[in-house]
Motif scaffolding. Structure first.
Motif, PDB file in Angstrom:
ATOM      1  N   ASP A 218      56.235 -35.492  76.767  1.00  0.00           N
ATOM      2  CA  ASP A 218      56.265 -35.966  75.266  1.00  0.00           C
ATOM      3  C   ASP A 218      55.241 -37.030  75.130  1.00  0.00           C
ATOM      4  N   GLN A 219      55.422 -38.139  76.230  1.00  0.00           N
ATOM      5  CA  GLN A 219      54.670 -39.410  75.925  1.00  0.00           C
ATOM      6  C   GLN A 219      53.377 -38.851  76.181  1.00  0.00           C
ATOM      7  N   ARG A 220      52.931 -38.070  77.246  1.00  0.00           N
ATOM      8  CA  ARG A 220      51.494 -37.768  77.296  1.00  0.00           C
ATOM      9  C   ARG A 220      50.890 -37.136  76.247  1.00  0.00           C
ATOM     10  N   GLN A 221      51.600 -36.236  75.513  1.00  0.00           N
ATOM     11  CA  GLN A 221      51.078 -35.480  74.312  1.00  0.00           C
ATOM     12  C   GLN A 221      50.840 -36.618  73.116  1.00  0.00           C
ATOM     13  N   ARG A 222      51.918 -37.476  73.042  1.00  0.00           N
ATOM     14  CA  ARG A 222      51.798 -38.546  71.992  1.00  0.00           C
ATOM     15  C   ARG A 222      50.487 -39.310  72.263  1.00  0.00           C
ATOM     16  N   LEU A 223      50.247 -39.760  73.545  1.00  0.00           N
ATOM     17  CA  LEU A 223      49.068 -40.550  73.817  1.00  0.00           C
ATOM     18  C   LEU A 223      48.094 -39.557  73.486  1.00  0.00           C
ATOM     19  N   ASN A 224      47.895 -38.492  73.832  1.00  0.00           N
ATOM     20  CA  ASN A 224      46.928 -37.551  73.540  1.00  0.00           C
ATOM     21  C   ASN A 224      46.581 -37.570  72.294  1.00  0.00           C
ATOM     22  N   ASP A 225      47.496 -37.223  71.378  1.00  0.00           N
ATOM     23  CA  ASP A 225      47.413 -37.240  69.976  1.00  0.00           C
ATOM     24  C   ASP A 225      46.762 -38.385  69.519  1.00  0.00           C
ATOM     25  N   LEU A 226      47.344 -39.724  69.733  1.00  0.00           N
ATOM     26  CA  LEU A 226      46.944 -40.856  69.419  1.00  0.00           C
ATOM     27  C   LEU A 226      45.326 -41.104  69.673  1.00  0.00           C
ATOM     28  N   PHE A 227      44.949 -40.653  71.104  1.00  0.00           N
ATOM     29  CA  PHE A 227      43.722 -41.005  71.245  1.00  0.00           C
ATOM     30  C   PHE A 227      42.596 -40.040  70.667  1.00  0.00           C
ATOM     31  N   ASN A 228      43.129 -39.002  70.219  1.00  0.00           N
ATOM     32  CA  ASN A 228      42.444 -37.902  69.445  1.00  0.00           C
ATOM     33  C   ASN A 228      42.317 -38.049  68.204  1.00  0.00           C
ATOM     34  N   TRP A 229      43.243 -39.256  67.471  1.00  0.00           N
ATOM     35  CA  TRP A 229      43.200 -39.433  66.202  1.00  0.00           C
ATOM     36  C   TRP A 229      41.890 -40.849  66.185  1.00  0.00           C
ATOM     37  N   ILE A 230      42.135 -41.533  67.355  1.00  0.00           N
ATOM     38  CA  ILE A 230      41.152 -42.694  67.121  1.00  0.00           C
ATOM     39  C   ILE A 230      39.898 -41.974  67.077  1.00  0.00           C
ATOM     40  N   LYS A 231      39.624 -41.029  68.039  1.00  0.00           N
ATOM     41  CA  LYS A 231      38.250 -40.454  68.344  1.00  0.00           C
ATOM     42  C   LYS A 231      37.599 -39.827  66.846  1.00  0.00           C
ATOM     43  N   GLY A 232      38.687 -39.220  66.359  1.00  0.00           N
ATOM     44  CA  GLY A 232      38.492 -38.387  65.097  1.00  0.00           C
ATOM     45  C   GLY A 232      38.046 -39.429  63.869  1.00  0.00           C
TER      46      GLY A 232
END
Length: 123
Positions: free
Chosen positions: A15-29
């Motif tokens: 869950d933490q891994r997915q949350r960070l991936n979502d955050l990083f994808n949001w920043i990149k987008g």
């Protein structure tokens, strides 16, 4: 560690891994002009070679490092969001929502404030 995938793969909690991936994808987008770098085993986003924002993780939270000057400028907003902070970082517990509007303001601020900056960190 060369990239975000290698960083997030080391996080054992899915869950933490997915949350960070979502955050990083949001920043990149949201900020496609930012470059992703890993320094000191932490993911960071830079603009024209200057630091904009960085992250680290612990068992209980993720830490957000926008630099001391930026943290001071947004201290009230960070406190209103319910995040604990020091002079250098603020913490988002794994149970707290990520305030993306606040992160956007912080990142926009750093990009604008450092538009002509040539060094990695502020002096």
């Amino acid at each position: 560690m060369a990239n975000l995938n290698e960083f997030t793969e080391k996080i054992s909690n899915p869950d933490q891994r997915q949350r960070l991936n979502d955050l990083f994808n949001w920043i990149k987008g949201s900020f496609p002009q930012l470059e992703t770098v890993i320094k000191w085993n932490q993911p960071m986003f830079t603009d024209h070679g200057t630091f904009i924002i960085g992250f680290s993780v612990s068992k209980k939270h993720m830490s957000v490092a926008p630099e001391t000057a930026t943290l001071a400028a947004f201290k009230e907003d960070i406190e209103k969001a319910g995040y604990e902070h020091t002079d250098n970082i603020f913490k988002i517990t794994w149970a707290q929502e990520i305030d993306f509007a606040l992160l956007k303001k912080i990142i926009d601020y750093n990009i604008q404030e450092k538009i002509d900056y040539t060094k990695f960190w502020r002096e």
